[in-house]
Design a protein around this motif. Structure first.
Motif, PDB file in Angstrom:
ATOM      1  N   MET A 101       0.858  -1.166   0.000  1.00 20.51           N
ATOM      2  CA  MET A 101       0.000   0.000   0.000  1.00 20.51           C
ATOM      3  C   MET A 101       0.905   1.230   0.000  1.00 20.51           C
ATOM      4  O   MET A 101       1.844   1.320   0.781  1.00 20.51           O
ATOM      5  CB  MET A 101      -0.884  -0.007   1.252  1.00 20.51           C
ATOM      6  N   CYS A 102       0.637   2.161  -0.876  1.00 16.10           N
ATOM      7  CA  CYS A 102       1.474   3.347  -0.928  1.00 16.10           C
ATOM      8  C   CYS A 102       1.152   4.277   0.237  1.00 16.10           C
ATOM      9  O   CYS A 102       0.132   4.141   0.913  1.00 16.10           O
ATOM     10  CB  CYS A 102       1.314   4.062  -2.264  1.00 16.10           C
ATOM     11  N   GLU A 103       2.053   5.220   0.481  1.00 16.45           N
ATOM     12  CA  GLU A 103       1.913   6.108   1.639  1.00 16.45           C
ATOM     13  C   GLU A 103       0.617   6.905   1.586  1.00 16.45           C
ATOM     14  O   GLU A 103      -0.068   7.043   2.600  1.00 16.45           O
ATOM     15  CB  GLU A 103       3.108   7.055   1.707  1.00 16.45           C
ATOM     16  N   THR A 104       0.249   7.415   0.417  1.00 21.29           N
ATOM     17  CA  THR A 104      -0.971   8.219   0.295  1.00 21.29           C
ATOM     18  C   THR A 104      -2.204   7.388   0.609  1.00 21.29           C
ATOM     19  O   THR A 104      -3.124   7.856   1.276  1.00 21.29           O
ATOM     20  CB  THR A 104      -1.086   8.832  -1.112  1.00 21.29           C
ATOM     21  N   SER A 105      -2.222   6.145   0.168  1.00 24.63           N
ATOM     22  CA  SER A 105      -3.356   5.274   0.460  1.00 24.63           C
ATOM     23  C   SER A 105      -3.491   5.023   1.948  1.00 24.63           C
ATOM     24  O   SER A 105      -4.597   5.047   2.494  1.00 24.63           O
ATOM     25  CB  SER A 105      -3.218   3.940  -0.267  1.00 24.63           C
ATOM     26  N   SER A 106      -2.387   4.791   2.618  1.00 25.49           N
ATOM     27  CA  SER A 106      -2.451   4.535   4.058  1.00 25.49           C
ATOM     28  C   SER A 106      -2.868   5.797   4.811  1.00 25.49           C
ATOM     29  O   SER A 106      -3.586   5.716   5.808  1.00 25.49           O
ATOM     30  CB  SER A 106      -1.124   4.003   4.583  1.00 25.49           C
TER      31      SER A 106
ATOM     32  N   PRO B  87      -7.934  16.124  -2.747  1.00 21.34           N
ATOM     33  CA  PRO B  87      -6.957  15.679  -3.746  1.00 21.34           C
ATOM     34  C   PRO B  87      -6.050  14.640  -3.100  1.00 21.34           C
ATOM     35  O   PRO B  87      -5.971  14.551  -1.875  1.00 21.34           O
ATOM     36  CB  PRO B  87      -6.192  16.957  -4.078  1.00 21.34           C
ATOM     37  N   VAL B  88      -5.404  13.881  -3.903  1.00 23.70           N
ATOM     38  CA  VAL B  88      -4.547  12.824  -3.366  1.00 23.70           C
ATOM     39  C   VAL B  88      -3.234  13.472  -2.929  1.00 23.70           C
ATOM     40  O   VAL B  88      -2.185  13.262  -3.505  1.00 23.70           O
ATOM     41  CB  VAL B  88      -4.315  11.719  -4.413  1.00 23.70           C
ATOM     42  N   GLN B  89      -3.373  14.288  -1.907  1.00 23.33           N
ATOM     43  CA  GLN B  89      -2.210  14.963  -1.327  1.00 23.33           C
ATOM     44  C   GLN B  89      -2.204  14.658   0.160  1.00 23.33           C
ATOM     45  O   GLN B  89      -3.203  14.878   0.848  1.00 23.33           O
ATOM     46  CB  GLN B  89      -2.292  16.474  -1.537  1.00 23.33           C
TER      47      GLN B  89
END
Length: 68
Positions: A1-6, A45-47
């Motif tokens: 899982m990428c950092e943004t997803s977590s 946003p995915v930030q």
């Protein structure tokens, strides 16, 4: 899982926990704020910074609930 997803999962979980706490405490006056937070994380946003802000706002709701 990428950092943004977590980070997003953490933000979502914080909002859900806050919603459960608000509902359980019968503090329906705080539900509009919870709805706003839900809209924010859905439209964020995915930030990571935006998601951190949502999480912090949810934790602030829970802190206000504990203080009352």
């Amino acid at each position: 899982m990428c950092e943004t997803s977590s980070i997003k999962v953490t933000a979502v979980r914080a909002v859900i926990d806050a919603q459960i706490a608000v509902t359980t405490a019968g503090r329906h006056d705080l539900l509009p704020e919870i709805r706003t937070l839900r809209r924010l994380y859905k439209n964020a946003p995915v930030q990571p910074e935006a998601l951190h802000q949502v999480r912090e706002a949810a934790l602030a709701v829970m802190e206000r609930l504990r203080a009352s």
